[in-house]
Scaffold this motif. Structure first.
Motif, PDB file in Angstrom:
ATOM      1  N   MET A   1       2.340  17.172  -4.411  1.00  0.00           N
ATOM      2  CA  MET A   1       1.518  16.333  -3.572  1.00  0.00           C
ATOM      3  C   MET A   1       1.833  14.888  -3.894  1.00  0.00           C
ATOM      4  N   ALA A   2       2.244  14.162  -2.855  1.00  0.00           N
ATOM      5  CA  ALA A   2       2.592  12.769  -3.092  1.00  0.00           C
ATOM      6  C   ALA A   2       2.309  11.933  -1.853  1.00  0.00           C
ATOM      7  N   VAL A   3       1.581  10.871  -2.061  1.00  0.00           N
ATOM      8  CA  VAL A   3       1.342   9.888  -1.022  1.00  0.00           C
ATOM      9  C   VAL A   3       2.230   8.702  -1.343  1.00  0.00           C
ATOM     10  N   THR A   4       2.979   8.230  -0.354  1.00  0.00           N
ATOM     11  CA  THR A   4       3.843   7.068  -0.534  1.00  0.00           C
ATOM     12  C   THR A   4       3.321   5.945   0.342  1.00  0.00           C
ATOM     13  N   ILE A   5       3.027   4.811  -0.272  1.00  0.00           N
ATOM     14  CA  ILE A   5       2.544   3.645   0.460  1.00  0.00           C
ATOM     15  C   ILE A   5       3.711   2.686   0.626  1.00  0.00           C
ATOM     16  N   ASP A   6       3.951   2.255   1.874  1.00  0.00           N
ATOM     17  CA  ASP A   6       5.042   1.319   2.132  1.00  0.00           C
ATOM     18  C   ASP A   6       4.846   0.059   1.287  1.00  0.00           C
ATOM     19  N   ASN A   7       5.944  -0.492   0.800  1.00  0.00           N
ATOM     20  CA  ASN A   7       5.859  -1.559  -0.200  1.00  0.00           C
ATOM     21  C   ASN A   7       5.562  -2.943   0.374  1.00  0.00           C
ATOM     22  N   ARG A   8       5.386  -3.106   1.662  1.00  0.00           N
ATOM     23  CA  ARG A   8       5.084  -4.419   2.220  1.00  0.00           C
ATOM     24  C   ARG A   8       3.884  -4.365   3.154  1.00  0.00           C
ATOM     25  N   PRO A   9       2.660  -4.328   2.614  1.00  0.00           N
ATOM     26  CA  PRO A   9       1.490  -4.350   3.489  1.00  0.00           C
ATOM     27  C   PRO A   9       1.427  -5.690   4.238  1.00  0.00           C
ATOM     28  N   THR A  10       0.885  -5.661   5.444  1.00  0.00           N
ATOM     29  CA  THR A  10       0.743  -6.868   6.254  1.00  0.00           C
ATOM     30  C   THR A  10      -0.659  -7.419   6.067  1.00  0.00           C
ATOM     31  N   VAL A  11      -0.755  -8.705   5.758  1.00  0.00           N
ATOM     32  CA  VAL A  11      -2.041  -9.341   5.491  1.00  0.00           C
ATOM     33  C   VAL A  11      -2.337 -10.362   6.588  1.00  0.00           C
ATOM     34  N   PHE A  12      -3.561 -10.334   7.104  1.00  0.00           N
ATOM     35  CA  PHE A  12      -4.016 -11.372   8.025  1.00  0.00           C
ATOM     36  C   PHE A  12      -5.469 -11.677   7.697  1.00  0.00           C
ATOM     37  N   GLY A  13      -5.705 -12.909   7.255  1.00  0.00           N
ATOM     38  CA  GLY A  13      -7.045 -13.295   6.820  1.00  0.00           C
ATOM     39  C   GLY A  13      -7.492 -12.445   5.649  1.00  0.00           C
ATOM     40  N   ASP A  14      -8.689 -11.862   5.764  1.00  0.00           N
ATOM     41  CA  ASP A  14      -9.195 -11.014   4.685  1.00  0.00           C
ATOM     42  C   ASP A  14      -8.922  -9.530   4.954  1.00  0.00           C
ATOM     43  N   ARG A  15      -8.039  -9.255   5.909  1.00  0.00           N
ATOM     44  CA  ARG A  15      -7.681  -7.874   6.248  1.00  0.00           C
ATOM     45  C   ARG A  15      -6.243  -7.561   5.840  1.00  0.00           C
ATOM     46  N   VAL A  16      -5.975  -6.273   5.635  1.00  0.00           N
ATOM     47  CA  VAL A  16      -4.638  -5.820   5.279  1.00  0.00           C
ATOM     48  C   VAL A  16      -4.341  -4.545   6.065  1.00  0.00           C
ATOM     49  N   VAL A  17      -3.096  -4.437   6.521  1.00  0.00           N
ATOM     50  CA  VAL A  17      -2.631  -3.237   7.217  1.00  0.00           C
ATOM     51  C   VAL A  17      -1.734  -2.475   6.256  1.00  0.00           C
ATOM     52  N   ILE A  18      -2.045  -1.215   6.023  1.00  0.00           N
ATOM     53  CA  ILE A  18      -1.300  -0.387   5.081  1.00  0.00           C
ATOM     54  C   ILE A  18      -0.755   0.822   5.829  1.00  0.00           C
ATOM     55  N   THR A  19       0.524   1.105   5.614  1.00  0.00           N
ATOM     56  CA  THR A  19       1.148   2.275   6.215  1.00  0.00           C
ATOM     57  C   THR A  19       1.803   3.095   5.120  1.00  0.00           C
ATOM     58  N   GLY A  20       2.078   4.345   5.424  1.00  0.00           N
ATOM     59  CA  GLY A  20       2.749   5.189   4.451  1.00  0.00           C
ATOM     60  C   GLY A  20       2.884   6.615   4.944  1.00  0.00           C
ATOM     61  N   THR A  21       3.250   7.485   4.026  1.00  0.00           N
ATOM     62  CA  THR A  21       3.449   8.894   4.358  1.00  0.00           C
ATOM     63  C   THR A  21       2.695   9.776   3.367  1.00  0.00           C
ATOM     64  N   TYR A  22       2.482  11.015   3.773  1.00  0.00           N
ATOM     65  CA  TYR A  22       1.873  12.010   2.888  1.00  0.00           C
ATOM     66  C   TYR A  22       2.630  13.318   3.062  1.00  0.00           C
ATOM     67  N   GLU A  23       2.490  14.198   2.106  1.00  0.00           N
ATOM     68  CA  GLU A  23       3.138  15.507   2.158  1.00  0.00           C
ATOM     69  C   GLU A  23       2.125  16.577   2.535  1.00  0.00           C
ATOM     70  N   ALA A  24       2.640  17.719   2.950  1.00  0.00           N
ATOM     71  CA  ALA A  24       1.761  18.850   3.240  1.00  0.00           C
ATOM     72  C   ALA A  24       0.969  19.191   1.984  1.00  0.00           C
ATOM     73  N   ALA A  25      -0.253  19.582   2.158  1.00  0.00           N
ATOM     74  CA  ALA A  25      -1.184  19.963   1.095  1.00  0.00           C
ATOM     75  C   ALA A  25      -1.896  18.768   0.462  1.00  0.00           C
ATOM     76  N   ASP A  26      -1.529  17.528   0.802  1.00  0.00           N
ATOM     77  CA  ASP A  26      -2.302  16.378   0.322  1.00  0.00           C
ATOM     78  C   ASP A  26      -3.663  16.402   1.003  1.00  0.00           C
ATOM     79  N   THR A  27      -4.703  16.085   0.263  1.00  0.00           N
ATOM     80  CA  THR A  27      -6.040  16.103   0.845  1.00  0.00           C
ATOM     81  C   THR A  27      -6.721  14.740   0.801  1.00  0.00           C
ATOM     82  N   GLU A  28      -6.131  13.770   0.068  1.00  0.00           N
ATOM     83  CA  GLU A  28      -6.753  12.451  -0.025  1.00  0.00           C
ATOM     84  C   GLU A  28      -5.689  11.372  -0.154  1.00  0.00           C
TER      85      GLU A  28
END
Length: 81
Positions: A1-28
């Motif tokens: 089980m592994a969640v991978t978060i892309d290494n360049r989140p996008t920030v605007f003001g006090d908000r952040v956009v996060i993208t990434g991937t997960y594998e089968a069987a990940d639950t969180e």
């Protein structure tokens, strides 16, 4: 089980956009290192067999899936921590 978060989140003001991937069987997907709260999230299956999105809920700083049956991608917007 592994969640991978892309290494360049996008920030605007006090908000952040996060993208990434997960594998089968990940639950969180824990985003507490990046956000103090999640405003919006989406989970999309990318593994075979193609089908509808996984069932998920947003719980504080985590995206919780009932049962990820195939791999996929996620997208979240939240308040920066």
């Amino acid at each position: 089980m592994a969640v991978t978060i892309d290494n360049r989140p996008t920030v605007f003001g006090d908000r952040v956009v996060i993208t990434g991937t997960y594998e089968a069987a990940d639950t969180e997907i824990d985003l507490s290192d990046f956000v103090s709260e999640i405003d919006m999230a989406q989970v999309i299956r990318t593994g075979a067999p193609p089908g509808p999105a996984e069932a998920y809920t947003v719980d504080g700083t985590s995206i919780k899936m009932t049962a990820a049956t195939v791999a996929g991608q996620f997208f979240a917007i939240g308040r920066r921590s």
